[in-house]
Design a protein around this motif. Sequence first.
Motif, short mmCIF file in Angstrom:
data_model
loop_
_atom_site.label_atom_id
_atom_site.label_comp_id
_atom_site.label_asym_id
_atom_site.label_seq_id
_atom_site.Cartn_x
_atom_site.Cartn_y
_atom_site.Cartn_z
N ALA A 1 0.54 -1.19 -0.05
CA ALA A 1 0.04 -0.21 0.24
C ALA A 1 0.93 1.14 -0.10
O ALA A 1 0.58 2.43 -0.78
N ASP A 2 1.97 1.08 0.57
CA ASP A 2 3.28 2.52 1.04
C ASP A 2 3.77 2.50 0.17
O ASP A 2 5.06 1.50 -0.14
N LYS A 3 3.75 3.54 -1.36
CA LYS A 3 4.66 3.54 -2.08
C LYS A 3 6.08 4.32 -1.62
O LYS A 3 7.55 4.21 -2.40
N THR A 4 5.88 4.73 -0.45
CA THR A 4 7.25 5.57 0.05
C THR A 4 8.61 4.31 0.53
O THR A 4 8.69 3.50 0.70
N HIS B 1 10.53 2.24 2.02
CA HIS B 1 11.27 1.31 3.21
C HIS B 1 11.45 0.65 3.10
O HIS B 1 11.78 -0.51 2.45
N SER C 1 10.55 -0.97 9.32
CA SER C 1 9.69 -1.67 10.07
C SER C 1 10.16 -2.83 9.66
O SER C 1 10.89 -3.66 9.62
N LYS D 1 7.87 0.60 13.83
CA LYS D 1 8.19 1.10 12.82
C LYS D 1 9.22 2.46 13.30
O LYS D 1 9.13 2.84 14.50
#
Length: 210
Positions: free
Chosen positions: A119-122, A124, A163, A203
């Motif tokens: 979901a999160d495209k940054t 990481h 994470s 996180k």
Amino acid sequence: ITIRQATIRDIQAMQNANLQNLPENYLLKYYMYHILSWPQASFVATTYDYSEDVDDDEEDDEANGEVEQGAEDENKKPKVHDRIIEEVQDPKGDPAYIAKGEKIIGYVLGKMEDDPEAADKTPHGHITSLSVMRTYRRMGLAEKLMRQSLYSMTESFKAEYVSLNVRKSNRAALHLYRDSLNFEVTSIEKSYYQDGEDAYAMKLLLKLDE
Ligand code: ACO
């Protein structure tokens, strides 16, 4: 004790350490995938094991008149536990780097998030696994391994945060992540582990150097 980047030659020893220390185990190819895809994200802590005979060429040495050499080498051996070497070494693929007698006493296996469905495209990072062999715990090794991996993830891959998941009952790891490294619990993942135990999803925001 040395902390250095993990290489493909370390994966067998990393897997062995993981099998001894954790119930979450992975196929060798999963270690290989980490090291080949994000070589800067995984580190090992190593020391030299002089309890085993380091010089197994003694007979050859004698035949070559090199018997005296052994006695001299004895004095040069660093004492295990004497000190923790702070520097991080980059083996740069030197095939001789894993010297005879070097053993892995801790590792951190890290990766960048690469799930296209995520979901999160940054950008990481994710810590897949961390462990330190029992007799080498409480010496700060896990914290050092983690800091190296986190630093390297920002430097090499511009990771904005990292994470991980940890068992709710894992006091030592929770202390390390929350108190020593400032991770925050973001959610509880019900029955995350095979035996039904819940996980804390944690996180840590990383500071990018502009
Ligand atoms: N009890 C309470 N706090 C602890 C403990 C403990 N037994 N061990 C470490 N900590 C915390 C402390 O805050 C400590 O700081 P302090 O010594 O200044 O008080 C801090 O962690 C740093 O300790 P380190 O010495 O760096 O940790 P160590 O090298 O002993 O390794 C680890 C910690 C990795 C959790 C080790 O106990 C281990 O290998 N356990 C089994 C495997 C495991 O649980 N791995 C983590 C699973 S989660 C994952 O892989 C993403």
